[in-house]
Design an enzyme around this catalytic site. Structure first.
Site, PDB file in Angstrom:
ATOM      1  N   ARG A   7       5.389  61.028 -19.607  1.00 28.64           N
ATOM      2  CA  ARG A   7       6.566  61.506 -18.870  1.00 28.64           C
ATOM      3  C   ARG A   7       6.619  63.027 -18.923  1.00 28.64           C
ATOM      4  NH1 ARG A   7      11.792  57.655 -20.336  1.00 28.64           N
ATOM      5  NH2 ARG A   7      10.943  55.700 -19.506  1.00 28.64           N
ATOM      6  N   ARG A   9       3.912  70.915 -13.680  1.00 23.13           N
ATOM      7  CA  ARG A   9       3.358  69.714 -13.066  1.00 23.13           C
ATOM      8  C   ARG A   9       1.872  69.585 -13.388  1.00 23.13           C
ATOM      9  NH1 ARG A   9       2.103  68.569  -7.152  1.00 23.13           N
ATOM     10  NH2 ARG A   9       2.330  66.338  -6.893  1.00 23.13           N
ATOM     11  N   ASN A  52       2.471  58.250 -11.827  1.00 24.17           N
ATOM     12  CA  ASN A  52       2.644  59.498 -11.068  1.00 24.17           C
ATOM     13  C   ASN A  52       2.024  60.696 -11.767  1.00 24.17           C
ATOM     14  OD1 ASN A  52       3.998  58.875  -8.609  1.00 24.17           O
ATOM     15  ND2 ASN A  52       5.828  58.379  -9.803  1.00 24.17           N
ATOM     16  N   ASP A  91       8.008  54.620  -0.208  1.00 25.72           N
ATOM     17  CA  ASP A  91       8.682  55.620   0.638  1.00 25.72           C
ATOM     18  C   ASP A  91       9.002  55.017   2.012  1.00 25.72           C
ATOM     19  OD1 ASP A  91       7.703  58.607  -0.767  1.00 25.72           O
ATOM     20  OD2 ASP A  91       6.591  56.786  -1.205  1.00 25.72           O
ATOM     21  N   ARG A 145      11.858  52.558   1.713  1.00 28.76           N
ATOM     22  CA  ARG A 145      13.136  53.286   1.641  1.00 28.76           C
ATOM     23  C   ARG A 145      13.548  53.797   3.023  1.00 28.76           C
ATOM     24  NH1 ARG A 145      11.253  56.520  -3.836  1.00 28.76           N
ATOM     25  NH2 ARG A 145      12.340  55.179  -5.359  1.00 28.76           N
ATOM     26  N   HIS A 168       2.961  60.856  -1.843  1.00 28.73           N
ATOM     27  CA  HIS A 168       4.124  60.147  -2.384  1.00 28.73           C
ATOM     28  C   HIS A 168       4.930  61.189  -3.159  1.00 28.73           C
ATOM     29  CE1 HIS A 168       6.727  57.352  -4.390  1.00 28.73           C
ATOM     30  NE2 HIS A 168       6.239  57.639  -5.579  1.00 28.73           N
ATOM     31  N   THR A 174      13.466  54.833 -12.324  1.00 23.03           N
ATOM     32  CA  THR A 174      13.362  53.889 -11.203  1.00 23.03           C
ATOM     33  C   THR A 174      12.510  52.709 -11.678  1.00 23.03           C
ATOM     34  OG1 THR A 174      11.361  54.930 -10.323  1.00 23.03           O
ATOM     35  CG2 THR A 174      13.472  55.730  -9.477  1.00 23.03           C
TER      36      THR A 174
END
Length: 396
Positions: free
Chosen positions: A163, A170, A202, A230, A233, A257, A312
């Site tokens: 995480r 990043r 991710n 995506d 959504r 994404h 999420t």
């Protein structure tokens, strides 16, 4: 000599002249020769003794047998057939477990394997699922930190990863996840060399590229979950605006994404009716109905959910199960998933981005050549450049 003595002598003489009984005859023969007793010489009661002896042994064996052995008689002489639709989930965090339960509830796998380095959580999650086996149609649920438990998987879903820490760049986060993948991916391939790897961790596009490089597998068998969520959504929010079910709203979000994803407004339709044909300004700053905000909400969705509940899970879990279904059932269904796009739509770098792809039992079998407007293609190239800027600095 009295009458009594005469009577006893007569009885003795009669007994001597009588044929011998079976047991007496048998005894006398054995005295003469141990091998003299033939089957013809055996009395009927000797057979009864043998039968009783056999029955006693059978009874003793039955007493030694387990309850299962007494209950079930095995009849098949063929070697047992292993799992044919085994799914492994690597990582039992919120996304991993949401993916696992979604796969189970869609009855997709005949075996589910869970892997994680956190042994207590892994054991607890596995037990929790096993206790619900009565309500499922998956015969076997197993878990271990040793990757041998994943052997012969059809699909391996990778959700494990680090995480992002407060103040962490990043690029640093990506490199930490690359280091984790250096352990995970070779172990997956070692035990399931014919599997299809579905990357969910991710940043998914970069890590799908990493998994492809580390695995040595062909590109069709290393797939990123990409913008499948995506697009879901987008279609939900489009349906909310039109008062329709998402399945009746058709639209694609491609590219990264993440923040630089690209909504293909030129293809948005309901029942084949182009919304851009009805509203030429749709998705632009000129649009009075502000459809552009629909895509903005797609981009902001994850941040909003994380802000409200901390992570999420459910939607991405259902998205993963949707992709697994297309693979395991060989549906040849079209999904926006992350794949190698070098040479497509003006992209010149070796990057993974989401475009519409056909999914089946061989993994990602085909790509669909979308007809993009110049502005949409420009956005896709920009998305590729953003990813390449991070990707080229990685140490594999």
């Amino acid at each position: 000599m009295n009458g009594s003595s005469i009577s006893k002598r007569r009885e003795a003489k009669e007994r001597k002249n009588e044929p011998q009984s079976g047991f007496s005859h048998q005894r006398d023969l054995l005295r003469k020769s141990p091998t003299a007793l033939t089957r013809a010489d055996q009395p009927e009661t000797f057979g009864l003794q043998l039968h009783f002896s056999f029955s006693s042994n059978t009874l003793r064996l039955q007493k030694m047998a387990s309850t299962k052995e007494k209950l079930i008689a095995h009849v098949s002489t063929e070697q047992a057939v292993g799992s044919k639709s085994k799914v492994t989930v690597v990582g039992v965090g919120m996304v991993g477990m949401a993916s696992a339960i979604s796969v189970l509830l869609k009855d997709l796998a005949d075996e589910l394997a869970l892997v994680d380095v956190m042994e207590d959580k892994l054991k607890g999650e596995a037990m929790d699922l096993q206790h619900g086996s009565l309500f499922l149609k998956t015969h076997k649920i197993v878990a271990d930190k040793d990757y041998s438990v994943t052997a012969n998987s059809r699909v391996v879903v990778v959700t494990a990863g680090a995480r992002q820490q407060e103040g962490e760049s990043r690029l640093n986060l990506v490199q930490r996840n690359v280091n984790i993948f250096k352990f995970i991916i070779p172990n997956i391939v070692k035990y399931s060399p014919n599997c299809i790897i579905l990357v969910v961790s991710n940043p998914v596009d970069i890590l799908t590229y990493v998994a492809w490089k580390l695995s040595g597998l062909p590109r069709n068998r290393v797939i990123g979950s990409g913008t499948n969520l995506d697009s879901a959504r987008f279609r939900f929010l489009m349906g909310e605006k039109l008062g329709l079910h998402p399945s009746s709203c058709h639209g694609w979000v491609i590219g990264e994404h993440g923040d630089s994803s690209v909504p293909v407004w030129s293809g948005v339709n309901v029942a084949g009716v182009s919304l851009q044909g009805l509203n030429p300004d749709i998705g632009t700053d000129k649009d009075k109905e502000d459809w552009k905000s629909v895509h903005k909400m797609v981009v902001d969705s994850a941040y909003e959910v994380i802000k409200l509940k901390g992570y999420t899970s459910w939607a991405i879990g259902m998205s993963v199960a949707d992709l697994c279904e297309s693979i395991l059932k060989n549906l040849h269904k079209c999904h926006p998933v992350s794949t190698l796009v070098k040479g497509m739509h003006g992209v010149n770098e070796e990057v993974f981005l989401s475009i519409p792809c056909i999914m089946g039992s061989s993994g990602l079998t085909d790509v669909v050549h979308m007809t993009l407007k110049p502005e949409e293609e420009k956005q896709l190239v920009k998305s590729a450049e953003t990813l390449w800027g991070v990707q080229k600095e990685l140490t594999l």
